[in-house]
Design an enzyme around this catalytic site. Sequence first.
Site, mmCIF file in Angstrom:
data_model
loop_
_atom_site.group_PDB
_atom_site.id
_atom_site.type_symbol
_atom_site.label_atom_id
_atom_site.label_comp_id
_atom_site.label_asym_id
_atom_site.label_seq_id
_atom_site.Cartn_x
_atom_site.Cartn_y
_atom_site.Cartn_z
ATOM 1 N N GLY A 115 0.734 -1.193 0.033
ATOM 2 C CA GLY A 115 -0.059 -0.132 0.057
ATOM 3 C C GLY A 115 1.004 1.242 0.021
ATOM 4 N N THR A 130 1.171 3.546 -2.486
ATOM 5 C CA THR A 130 0.922 4.352 -3.343
ATOM 6 C C THR A 130 0.117 5.407 -2.786
ATOM 7 O OG1 THR A 130 -1.353 3.224 -3.770
ATOM 8 C CG2 THR A 130 0.582 2.496 -5.262
ATOM 9 N N GLY A 177 -1.313 7.809 1.141
ATOM 10 C CA GLY A 177 -1.254 7.637 2.825
ATOM 11 C C GLY A 177 0.030 7.376 3.353
ATOM 12 N N ARG A 216 -1.433 -1.533 -6.125
ATOM 13 C CA ARG A 216 -2.087 -1.835 -7.363
ATOM 14 C C ARG A 216 -1.877 -0.851 -8.282
ATOM 15 N NH1 ARG A 216 -7.745 -2.664 -5.004
ATOM 16 N NH2 ARG A 216 -7.070 -0.704 -3.830
ATOM 17 N N ARG A 217 -1.847 0.327 -8.133
ATOM 18 C CA ARG A 217 -1.617 1.314 -9.041
ATOM 19 C C ARG A 217 -0.127 1.625 -9.574
ATOM 20 N NH1 ARG A 217 -5.395 5.307 -5.732
ATOM 21 N NH2 ARG A 217 -4.467 4.467 -4.146
ATOM 22 N N ASP A 259 -1.883 -6.952 -5.961
ATOM 23 C CA ASP A 259 -2.851 -6.852 -5.167
ATOM 24 C C ASP A 259 -3.010 -8.057 -4.316
ATOM 25 O OD1 ASP A 259 -5.580 -7.388 -4.384
ATOM 26 O OD2 ASP A 259 -6.665 -6.889 -6.314
ATOM 27 N N TYR A 313 -15.112 -3.670 9.251
ATOM 28 C CA TYR A 313 -13.738 -2.934 9.311
ATOM 29 C C TYR A 313 -13.101 -3.031 10.837
ATOM 30 C CZ TYR A 313 -10.076 0.552 9.179
ATOM 31 O OH TYR A 313 -8.961 1.252 9.122
ATOM 32 N N LYS A 372 -9.632 -5.267 12.167
ATOM 33 C CA LYS A 372 -8.242 -4.597 12.685
ATOM 34 C C LYS A 372 -8.181 -5.416 13.965
ATOM 35 C CE LYS A 372 -7.068 -1.898 9.424
ATOM 36 N NZ LYS A 372 -5.806 -2.052 8.705
HETATM 37 P P1 NDP Z 1 -5.037 5.203 1.806
HETATM 38 O O1 NDP Z 1 -6.407 4.790 1.148
HETATM 39 O O2 NDP Z 1 -4.602 6.410 1.657
HETATM 40 O O3 NDP Z 1 -4.008 4.158 1.211
HETATM 41 C C1 NDP Z 1 -4.301 2.668 1.270
HETATM 42 C C2 NDP Z 1 -3.369 2.012 0.645
HETATM 43 O O4 NDP Z 1 -3.769 0.702 0.713
HETATM 44 C C3 NDP Z 1 -2.974 2.410 -0.843
HETATM 45 O O5 NDP Z 1 -1.878 2.777 -1.109
HETATM 46 C C4 NDP Z 1 -3.704 1.200 -1.550
HETATM 47 O O6 NDP Z 1 -2.917 1.127 -2.903
HETATM 48 C C5 NDP Z 1 -3.497 0.286 -0.546
HETATM 49 N N1 NDP Z 1 -4.427 -0.978 -1.152
HETATM 50 C C6 NDP Z 1 -5.625 -1.048 -0.778
HETATM 51 N N2 NDP Z 1 -6.159 -2.277 -0.985
HETATM 52 C C7 NDP Z 1 -5.228 -3.003 -1.667
HETATM 53 C C8 NDP Z 1 -4.961 -4.220 -2.199
HETATM 54 N N3 NDP Z 1 -6.181 -4.746 -2.497
HETATM 55 N N4 NDP Z 1 -3.562 -4.544 -2.632
HETATM 56 C C9 NDP Z 1 -2.602 -3.696 -2.601
HETATM 57 N N5 NDP Z 1 -2.788 -2.438 -1.942
HETATM 58 C C10 NDP Z 1 -3.885 -1.978 -1.726
HETATM 59 O O7 NDP Z 1 -5.359 4.896 3.303
HETATM 60 P P2 NDP Z 1 -4.221 4.913 4.629
HETATM 61 O O8 NDP Z 1 -2.958 5.342 4.077
HETATM 62 O O9 NDP Z 1 -4.961 5.789 5.671
HETATM 63 O O10 NDP Z 1 -4.457 3.516 5.098
HETATM 64 C C11 NDP Z 1 -3.377 2.555 5.273
HETATM 65 C C12 NDP Z 1 -3.641 1.524 6.305
HETATM 66 O O11 NDP Z 1 -3.870 2.312 7.581
HETATM 67 C C13 NDP Z 1 -5.018 0.865 6.075
HETATM 68 O O12 NDP Z 1 -4.611 -0.464 6.604
HETATM 69 C C14 NDP Z 1 -6.066 1.545 6.885
HETATM 70 O O13 NDP Z 1 -6.794 0.509 7.464
HETATM 71 C C15 NDP Z 1 -5.078 1.874 8.114
HETATM 72 N N6 NDP Z 1 -5.597 2.809 8.919
HETATM 73 C C16 NDP Z 1 -6.070 4.100 8.558
HETATM 74 C C17 NDP Z 1 -6.520 4.962 9.365
HETATM 75 C C18 NDP Z 1 -6.941 6.622 8.905
HETATM 76 O O14 NDP Z 1 -7.668 7.236 9.562
HETATM 77 N N7 NDP Z 1 -6.469 6.936 7.678
HETATM 78 C C19 NDP Z 1 -6.364 5.134 10.795
HETATM 79 C C20 NDP Z 1 -6.045 3.623 11.188
HETATM 80 C C21 NDP Z 1 -5.707 2.782 10.311
HETATM 81 P P3 NDP Z 1 -3.735 0.634 -4.491
HETATM 82 O O15 NDP Z 1 -5.055 1.308 -4.072
HETATM 83 O O16 NDP Z 1 -2.811 1.376 -5.257
HETATM 84 O O17 NDP Z 1 -3.507 -0.718 -4.272
HETATM 85 C C1 8X3 Z 2 -9.547 4.229 10.610
HETATM 86 C C2 8X3 Z 2 -9.813 4.894 11.880
HETATM 87 O O1 8X3 Z 2 -11.786 5.564 13.384
HETATM 88 O O2 8X3 Z 2 -11.991 5.466 10.765
HETATM 89 O O3 8X3 Z 2 -9.008 2.934 11.056
HETATM 90 O O4 8X3 Z 2 -11.890 3.503 12.010
HETATM 91 S S1 8X3 Z 2 -11.578 5.024 11.882
#
Ligand code: NDP
Ligand code: 8X3
Length: 247
Positions: A9, A11, A13, A34-35, A57, A146, A150
């Site tokens: 992941g 790509t 965040g 994936r992207r 993926d 979700y 986690k």
């Molecule tokens: P983003 O949506 O900004 O980034 C998510 C990343 O996950 C992207 O790079 C995406 O890449 C990748 N991804 C999603 N599905 C797939 C897949 N099937 N195969 C490979 N890569 C995948 O979200 P965040 O950076 O916020 O999230 C990162 C992690 O942090 C996640 O696990 C999320 O649950 C967790 N999280 C987020 C929080 C928040 O508030 N933002 C808080 C707590 C936890 P691509 O689409 O290019 O494949």
């Molecule tokens: C992401 C934080 O509060 O949206 O894991 O579930 S929350």
Amino acid sequence: MAKTILITGATAGFGKACARRFADAGWNLILAGRRTERLESLQAELGDAVTAILTLDVRDRQAVHEQLSNLKDIDVLLNNAGLALGLEPAWAVDLDDWDTMVDTNVKGLMYCTRAILPGMVERNCGHVINIGSTAGSWPYPGGNVYGGTKAFVQQFSRNLRADLLGNRIRVTEIDPGMAESEFSKVRFKGDDQSAAKVYAGAEALSPADIAEVVFFVANLPAHVNVNAMELMCIDQSWGPLAVHRKG
Ligand code: NDP
Ligand code: 8X3
């Protein structure tokens, strides 16, 4: 010698911010997502630090095995790829969304871990860092599956430690609260207005904040294992337990 981190992941965040943080400190990076075009542009930005990009993926068990199990010398596996879809109550949810979250956050994380761990065990060193969430410990309406995925990450991380006792392999779970990334845009399926409301008026955690924490735990002395770390922005806290009252 420079150490190597594999980031799933990468790509967007947290993953992208971690790539930048570790590259700044001289680490080698293997970036997966994936992207492809986003991986290529991050590679162009970070230059030689990026030793490989993998269009992957994590839900694809065979592809994960083929692309990851041959990777040698991974010092840190950052299991970050993941997503939330929807906020509907359990009785109204789209089952495909539940499947996608389980396939990505649970099974994808399992596949990546299983592919990388044998090399770590063989070398008797390594660190698996799993991105969980406050949602794995603290329930909220619409968090249903979700949060469940986690909670899996939390217990799987602990159980990995139990399996790995006696090996010099660390396992850490990082549990962020609300952080501003593309997360909410994905959760609300491209609805930018709903996504913006999640962060409106609050100073959310940033992906760079998460990257700093990941970098910290990865760079502690090798005998120090942070089991879990939960973080929230100062503007987020717990509410009271909910009570439904008649009338
Ligand atoms: P983003 O949506 O900004 O980034 C998510 C990343 O996950 C992207 O790079 C995406 O890449 C990748 N991804 C999603 N599905 C797939 C897949 N099937 N195969 C490979 N890569 C995948 O979200 P965040 O950076 O916020 O999230 C990162 C992690 O942090 C996640 O696990 C999320 O649950 C967790 N999280 C987020 C929080 C928040 O508030 N933002 C808080 C707590 C936890 P691509 O689409 O290019 O494949
Ligand atoms: C992401 C934080 O509060 O949206 O894991 O579930 S929350």
